[in-house]
Design a protein around this motif. Structure first.
Motif, PDB file in Angstrom:
ATOM      1  N   VAL A 272      75.088  30.266  68.463  1.00 34.35           N
ATOM      2  CA  VAL A 272      76.470  29.898  68.159  1.00 34.35           C
ATOM      3  C   VAL A 272      77.316  30.341  69.333  1.00 34.35           C
ATOM      4  N   ASP A 273      78.087  29.425  69.914  1.00 30.47           N
ATOM      5  CA  ASP A 273      78.884  29.781  71.092  1.00 30.47           C
ATOM      6  C   ASP A 273      80.114  30.606  70.719  1.00 30.47           C
TER       7      ASP A 273
ATOM      8  N   GLY B 269      70.404  24.726  50.318  1.00 30.91           N
ATOM      9  CA  GLY B 269      71.561  24.680  51.215  1.00 30.91           C
ATOM     10  C   GLY B 269      71.498  23.497  52.158  1.00 30.91           C
ATOM     11  N   LYS B 270      72.507  23.427  53.004  1.00 32.34           N
ATOM     12  CA  LYS B 270      72.670  22.304  53.925  1.00 32.34           C
ATOM     13  C   LYS B 270      72.061  22.648  55.282  1.00 32.34           C
ATOM     14  N   GLU B 271      71.316  21.712  55.831  1.00 32.46           N
ATOM     15  CA  GLU B 271      70.727  21.904  57.153  1.00 32.46           C
ATOM     16  C   GLU B 271      71.833  21.967  58.205  1.00 32.46           C
ATOM     17  N   ILE B 272      71.735  22.921  59.096  1.00 28.29           N
ATOM     18  CA  ILE B 272      72.685  23.075  60.210  1.00 28.29           C
ATOM     19  C   ILE B 272      72.162  22.282  61.396  1.00 28.29           C
ATOM     20  N   LYS B 273      73.075  21.617  62.084  1.00 23.95           N
ATOM     21  CA  LYS B 273      72.702  20.825  63.256  1.00 23.95           C
ATOM     22  C   LYS B 273      73.541  21.239  64.460  1.00 23.95           C
ATOM     23  N   VAL B 274      72.995  20.985  65.651  1.00 22.36           N
ATOM     24  CA  VAL B 274      73.741  21.241  66.883  1.00 22.36           C
ATOM     25  C   VAL B 274      75.046  20.458  66.816  1.00 22.36           C
TER      26      VAL B 274
ATOM     27  N   TYR C 251      72.319  25.469  69.332  1.00 24.81           N
ATOM     28  CA  TYR C 251      70.853  25.427  69.279  1.00 24.81           C
ATOM     29  C   TYR C 251      70.410  25.753  67.861  1.00 24.81           C
ATOM     30  N   VAL C 252      69.414  25.022  67.386  1.00 25.11           N
ATOM     31  CA  VAL C 252      68.853  25.255  66.053  1.00 25.11           C
ATOM     32  C   VAL C 252      67.341  25.088  66.125  1.00 25.11           C
ATOM     33  N   GLU C 253      66.627  26.022  65.525  1.00 20.50           N
ATOM     34  CA  GLU C 253      65.190  25.854  65.318  1.00 20.50           C
ATOM     35  C   GLU C 253      64.840  26.343  63.920  1.00 20.50           C
ATOM     36  N   TYR C 254      64.376  25.423  63.075  1.00 14.07           N
ATOM     37  CA  TYR C 254      63.769  25.767  61.794  1.00 14.07           C
ATOM     38  C   TYR C 254      62.271  25.702  62.063  1.00 14.07           C
ATOM     39  N   VAL C 255      61.596  26.844  62.068  1.00 12.06           N
ATOM     40  CA  VAL C 255      60.169  26.877  62.385  1.00 12.06           C
ATOM     41  C   VAL C 255      59.400  26.198  61.243  1.00 12.06           C
ATOM     42  N   ASP C 256      58.573  25.195  61.602  1.00 14.56           N
ATOM     43  CA  ASP C 256      57.859  24.366  60.606  1.00 14.56           C
ATOM     44  C   ASP C 256      57.016  25.188  59.634  1.00 14.56           C
ATOM     45  N   GLU C 257      56.260  26.127  60.161  1.00 17.61           N
ATOM     46  CA  GLU C 257      55.394  26.996  59.350  1.00 17.61           C
ATOM     47  C   GLU C 257      55.966  28.404  59.446  1.00 17.61           C
TER      48      GLU C 257
ATOM     49  N   ASP D 171      61.501  31.241  74.369  1.00 20.40           N
ATOM     50  CA  ASP D 171      62.056  30.794  75.651  1.00 20.40           C
ATOM     51  C   ASP D 171      63.194  29.800  75.454  1.00 20.40           C
ATOM     52  N   ALA D 172      63.011  28.836  74.550  1.00 19.94           N
ATOM     53  CA  ALA D 172      64.056  27.835  74.308  1.00 19.94           C
ATOM     54  C   ALA D 172      65.316  28.491  73.735  1.00 19.94           C
ATOM     55  N   ALA D 173      65.134  29.438  72.820  1.00 21.43           N
ATOM     56  CA  ALA D 173      66.281  30.123  72.229  1.00 21.43           C
ATOM     57  C   ALA D 173      67.037  30.928  73.283  1.00 21.43           C
TER      58      ALA D 173
END
Length: 166
Positions: A134-135, A15-20, A142-148, A156-158
């Motif tokens: 998503v507003d 799939g396609k990466e989602i970005k802010v 905000y997007v976070e794809y956790v590396d591992e 906290d950031a989320a």
């Protein structure tokens, strides 16, 4: 898209990466009662979408419990936990854990969410750990794809991103 690993082995995301700034793609998943639901069901609310590989594992369980506790403190915010788990397993887990402040949703049927948000792990047919905020206008803030995949997200950031979203 950045490299994601599962137990330190690289995996392929479909799939396609989602970005802010992206318009959040609509998707179809199943509720714990096997009803079809889409992002449109949550129009007008801020959405925190917490994606986990399997709700029955330690990190996924902690992630879901953490956001369930925080959901109670948030106004006009809907927390969604999405995984490939069967709806029956999600329902049983929520009952055992006392989860009442968020919706657990299953993408097991066709991977629609996974493909549209770029989180479907090709080799495992699981979703990679990630967070999307998503507003109320369905714009991704905000997007976070956790590396591992076996690591925790940045809670906290989320949560800060949710509080900033309108």
């Amino acid at each position: 898209m950045k490299q994601i690993t599962f137990h330190h082995d690289p995996v392929t995301l479909v799939g396609k990466e989602i970005k802010v700034g992206d318009k959040a793609p609509n998707f179809t998943v199943l509720t714990n009662d096997l009803q079809e639901v889409s992002l449109d069901e949550y129009k007008g609310k801020v959405k925190l979408i917490s994606v986990v590989p399997s709700i029955d594992t330690g990190v996924c369980s902690k992630q879901t419990r953490t956001f369930n506790e925080e959901a109670e403190k948030l106004d006009n915010v809907q927390v969604l936990t999405i995984s490939m788990d069967l709806p029956f397993a999600q329902k049983r887990w929520c009952a055992a854990e006392g989860i009442k402040n968020l919706d657990t949703l299953s993408d097991h049927r066709d991977g629609d969410f996974g493909e549209k948000y770029g989180v479907l792990i090709k080799e495992l047919r699981l979703l990679t750990r990630s967070i999307f905020v998503v507003d109320s206008n369905d714009v991704v803030t905000y997007v976070e794809y956790v590396d591992e995949v076996s690591n925790h997200p940045d809670y906290d950031a989320a949560l800060e991103a949710v509080k900033q979203a309108k």
